[in-house]
Design an enzyme around this catalytic site. Structure first.
Site, PDB file in Angstrom:
ATOM      1  N   LYS A 126       0.867  -1.188   0.000  1.00 37.34           N
ATOM      2  CA  LYS A 126       0.000   0.000   0.000  1.00 37.34           C
ATOM      3  C   LYS A 126       0.897   1.229   0.000  1.00 37.34           C
ATOM      4  CE  LYS A 126      -4.437   0.979   0.202  1.00 37.34           C
ATOM      5  NZ  LYS A 126      -5.597   0.141  -0.192  1.00 37.34           N
ATOM      6  N   ASP A 166      -7.077   4.203  -4.458  1.00 33.52           N
ATOM      7  CA  ASP A 166      -7.728   4.076  -3.146  1.00 33.52           C
ATOM      8  C   ASP A 166      -8.345   5.454  -2.900  1.00 33.52           C
ATOM      9  OD1 ASP A 166      -7.856   2.065  -0.710  1.00 33.52           O
ATOM     10  OD2 ASP A 166      -7.471   4.002   0.189  1.00 33.52           O
TER      11      ASP A 166
HETATM   12  P1  NDP Z   1     -12.981   7.638  -2.841  1.00 31.78           P
HETATM   13  O1  NDP Z   1     -11.920   8.649  -2.670  1.00 31.78           O
HETATM   14  O2  NDP Z   1     -13.547   7.396  -4.191  1.00 31.78           O
HETATM   15  O3  NDP Z   1     -14.216   7.969  -1.883  1.00 31.78           O
HETATM   16  C1  NDP Z   1     -14.037   8.061  -0.508  1.00 31.78           C
HETATM   17  C2  NDP Z   1     -15.372   8.393   0.135  1.00 31.78           C
HETATM   18  O4  NDP Z   1     -15.260   8.257   1.538  1.00 31.78           O
HETATM   19  C3  NDP Z   1     -15.812   9.829  -0.119  1.00 31.78           C
HETATM   20  O5  NDP Z   1     -17.192   9.920  -0.095  1.00 31.78           O
HETATM   21  C4  NDP Z   1     -15.195  10.542   1.080  1.00 31.78           C
HETATM   22  O6  NDP Z   1     -15.814  11.783   1.407  1.00 31.78           O
HETATM   23  C5  NDP Z   1     -15.407   9.537   2.171  1.00 31.78           C
HETATM   24  N1  NDP Z   1     -14.403   9.713   3.205  1.00 31.78           N
HETATM   25  C6  NDP Z   1     -13.064   9.672   3.044  1.00 31.78           C
HETATM   26  N2  NDP Z   1     -12.434   9.917   4.203  1.00 31.78           N
HETATM   27  C7  NDP Z   1     -13.417  10.124   5.096  1.00 31.78           C
HETATM   28  C8  NDP Z   1     -13.417  10.435   6.463  1.00 31.78           C
HETATM   29  N3  NDP Z   1     -12.266  10.572   7.154  1.00 31.78           N
HETATM   30  N4  NDP Z   1     -14.614  10.553   7.086  1.00 31.78           N
HETATM   31  C9  NDP Z   1     -15.781  10.432   6.399  1.00 31.78           C
HETATM   32  N5  NDP Z   1     -15.840  10.152   5.086  1.00 31.78           N
HETATM   33  C10 NDP Z   1     -14.676   9.990   4.460  1.00 31.78           C
HETATM   34  O7  NDP Z   1     -12.399   6.295  -2.228  1.00 31.78           O
HETATM   35  P2  NDP Z   1     -12.882   4.791  -2.460  1.00 31.78           P
HETATM   36  O8  NDP Z   1     -14.345   4.731  -2.637  1.00 31.78           O
HETATM   37  O9  NDP Z   1     -11.986   4.184  -3.465  1.00 31.78           O
HETATM   38  O10 NDP Z   1     -12.489   4.127  -1.067  1.00 31.78           O
HETATM   39  C11 NDP Z   1     -13.416   4.035   0.026  1.00 31.78           C
HETATM   40  C12 NDP Z   1     -12.973   2.936   0.969  1.00 31.78           C
HETATM   41  O11 NDP Z   1     -12.928   1.684   0.260  1.00 31.78           O
HETATM   42  C13 NDP Z   1     -11.572   3.086   1.574  1.00 31.78           C
HETATM   43  O12 NDP Z   1     -11.570   2.515   2.869  1.00 31.78           O
HETATM   44  C14 NDP Z   1     -10.693   2.238   0.650  1.00 31.78           C
HETATM   45  O13 NDP Z   1      -9.517   1.827   1.296  1.00 31.78           O
HETATM   46  C15 NDP Z   1     -11.640   1.082   0.386  1.00 31.78           C
HETATM   47  N6  NDP Z   1     -11.376   0.265  -0.792  1.00 31.78           N
HETATM   48  C16 NDP Z   1     -11.279   0.830  -2.033  1.00 31.78           C
HETATM   49  C17 NDP Z   1     -11.082   0.027  -3.139  1.00 31.78           C
HETATM   50  C18 NDP Z   1     -11.061   0.564  -4.527  1.00 31.78           C
HETATM   51  O14 NDP Z   1     -10.974  -0.247  -5.462  1.00 31.78           O
HETATM   52  N7  NDP Z   1     -11.161   1.854  -4.736  1.00 31.78           N
HETATM   53  C19 NDP Z   1     -10.898  -1.434  -2.992  1.00 31.78           C
HETATM   54  C20 NDP Z   1     -11.094  -1.924  -1.655  1.00 31.78           C
HETATM   55  C21 NDP Z   1     -11.298  -1.081  -0.610  1.00 31.78           C
HETATM   56  P3  NDP Z   1     -15.087  13.167   1.041  1.00 31.78           P
HETATM   57  O15 NDP Z   1     -15.302  13.332  -0.438  1.00 31.78           O
HETATM   58  O16 NDP Z   1     -15.772  14.184   1.874  1.00 31.78           O
HETATM   59  O17 NDP Z   1     -13.636  12.998   1.396  1.00 31.78           O
HETATM   60  O1  2IT Z   2      -7.917  -1.675  -0.718  1.00 31.09           O
HETATM   61  C1  2IT Z   2      -7.865  -2.166  -1.864  1.00 31.09           C
HETATM   62  O2  2IT Z   2      -8.003  -3.383  -2.051  1.00 31.09           O
HETATM   63  C2  2IT Z   2      -7.666  -1.267  -3.001  1.00 31.09           C
HETATM   64  N1  2IT Z   2      -7.608  -0.057  -2.790  1.00 31.09           N
HETATM   65  C3  2IT Z   2      -7.504  -1.817  -4.383  1.00 31.09           C
HETATM   66  C4  2IT Z   2      -6.093  -2.280  -4.607  1.00 31.09           C
HETATM   67  C5  2IT Z   2      -5.781  -2.703  -6.025  1.00 31.09           C
HETATM   68  O3  2IT Z   2      -4.592  -3.007  -6.241  1.00 31.09           O
HETATM   69  O4  2IT Z   2      -6.653  -2.743  -6.886  1.00 31.09           O
END
Ligand code: NDP
Ligand code: 2IT
Length: 447
Positions: A126, A166
């Protein structure tokens, strides 16, 4: 046994002071895996868990960049290369002001077990930076990404370490990062996943984490003879994972009634339908606006500033924003309001107290390392397509994602089913993830 778990946690705490998120993630794994190790002699040698909790390599670097007015800013970049026993390091990059060593080490540690569960050959890593993309122009984000890649390119490679997105890193950032890697190295390879379609990205990768999360929830519900149709679903977040969790929930007949961002949540009891979800996607992805703006257009909804959605009555909850966004009291509110299924789209969104309450209440609870593994799994499929110099159709990728999520669910049941028939998915995911990595580490000697 209790003593062995406590001794191990004490060691982790001593070695990693001031890293609460990392300690929290290791503690959860240790509580599931140490009892399993005690029953399985072959895993008792060679300090397997201790080695898994020590990153193979940590790189920290300066990221200087210039804003549009000419002012210089300095951020801190990181890459945690946690474990390469079963494949090259693989995991996302997070750009958020809260990023620090503890958060990235917890995410890298989770990634090792998650990637193992996908059944694909990927180790765990990461990275990221304490850079805040909010309010920055595209050109500022581009210059930041270019400066970040100047350092990152020294340690990544398509057979070494393959980053992805992420929080704060989506298609725009991956494009800028890829462009600069290619310029610096004169090499067009699958160095990052989550790429745009026109330059090697996989169909369904943007959708994969959210879709996979819902496939996992469907699998859990099926064990109790239930499905999503007609059920009320509370979702947190409005980014990548939240958007595509919502899209799939609608496709299978569920009713999404909340979404949120760091400012607060919107509650639309009439349901966020396809048209309203398209509005949210445009608002968040193109206009980079705030979720509060939803109520200006849809008067059926209310906005709750500074609050999280867990007090809203629902059947299913999908926390899809960030770590520790759902605490013990909120877990109690969900359960007493009749919620029967929680599937983590985010990484570690539920606090240990919340997880304990869900398991104690014997409702369906999936830890992110199982339920959100569809994202990285589809990244693995993007890597396969890049290596073959070929691309699969959306249907082909989606059906592979679907069967991977079924397999992960099966693995959790195999290792997590208690004598009374209750499936502890936390135990199941941690042990199933551990076994493959442990076997590979045992085979490869003390490295
Ligand atoms: P994005 O940046 O697309 O979206 C993040 C969302 O979460 C936004 O709505 C954001 O709001 C909100 N958010 C972020 N930080 C905070 C906080 N401290 N408190 C409240 N809301 C918060 O990220 P992703 O959707 O990609 O990721 C979301 C989660 O999913 C994370 O935990 C990530 O690690 C996990 N994840 C992502 C994957 C991926 O493929 N993208 C895969 C597996 C897990 P705001 O716009 O106000 O910041
Ligand atoms: O938390 C996660 O699994 C991710 N942000 C996706 C990682 C990836 O390599 O697609």
């Amino acid at each position: 046994m209790e003593k062995n778990i406590q001794d191990f946690i004490d060691l982790i705490k001593k070695k990693n002071p001031n890293e609460p998120e990392f300690i929290q993630a290791v503690e959860e794994v240790a509580e599931a895996v140490i009892p399993f190790i005690e029953e399985n002699k072959q895993y008792q040698s060679d300090k397997l868990l201790e080695r898994m909790a020590e990153p193979e390599r940590v790189t920290m670097f300066r990221v200087p960049w210039t804003d549009d007015s000419g002012e210089v800013h300095v951020n801190r970049g990181y890459r945690i290369q946690m474990n390469s026993a079963i494949g090259p390091y693989k995991g996302g990059l997070r750009f958020h002001p809260s990023v620090n060593l503890s958060i990235l080490k917890f995410l890298a540690f989770e990634q090792v077990f998650k990637n193992s569960l996908t059944t694909l050959p990927m180790g765990g890593g990461k990275g990221g930076a304490d850079f805040n993309p909010k309010g920055k122009t595209d050109r500022e984000v581009m210059r930041f990404c270019q400066s970040f890649m100047v350092e990152l390119q020294r340690i990544i490679g398509s057979d070494t370490d393959i980053p992805a997105g992420d929080i704060g890193v989506g298609g725009r950032e991956i494009g800028y990062l890829f462009g600069y890697y290619k310029k610096l190295r004169n090499e067009f390879t699958g160095i990052l996943t989550g790429k745009g379609r026109s330059y090697g990205g996989s169909l369904i990768r943007p959708e994969a984490t959210g879709y996979g999360n819902v496939y996992f929830a469907q699998n859990m519900l099926k064990t109790r003879g239930q499905d999503i149709k007609g059920k009320k679903v509370v979702i947190s977040g409005s980014g990548n994972v939240a958007q595509f969790s919502a899209e799939k929930i609608l496709q299978v007949g569920g009713i999404v009634i909340t979404m949120s961002d760091s400012g607060g949540y919107i509650h639309d009891e009439q349901g966020i339908d396809e048209a309203k979800l398209a509005f949210i996607m445009d608002l968040k992805n193109n206009r980079r606006g705030r979720i509060s703006e939803y109520v200006d257009t849809y008067s059926s909804a209310t906005y709750h500033e500074g609050e999280r959605p867990w007090s809203v009555k629902c059947d299913i909850a999908l926390p899809c924003a960030t770590q520790n966004e759902l605490d013990g009291d909120e877990a109690k509110a969900l359960v007493s309001n009749g919620c029967i299924c929680i599937s983590e789209g985010a990484n570690m969104p539920c606090t240990p107290e919340a997880v304990e309450h869900f398991i104690h209440s014997k409702i369906l609870f999936a830890p992110g390392k199982a339920s959100n593994a569809g994202g990285v799994a589809t990244s693995g499929l993007e890597m396969s397509q890049n290596s073959m110099r070929y691309s699969w159709t959306a249907e082909e990728v989606d059906s592979k994602l679907y069967s991977i999520m079924n397999d992960i669910h099966e693995a959790c049941v195999t290792y997590g089913k208690d004598s009374d028939g209750f499936v502890d998915y936390v135990k199941g995911a941690n042990i199933a993830g551990f076994v493959k990595v442990a076997d590979a580490m045992l085979a490869q000697g003390i490295v």
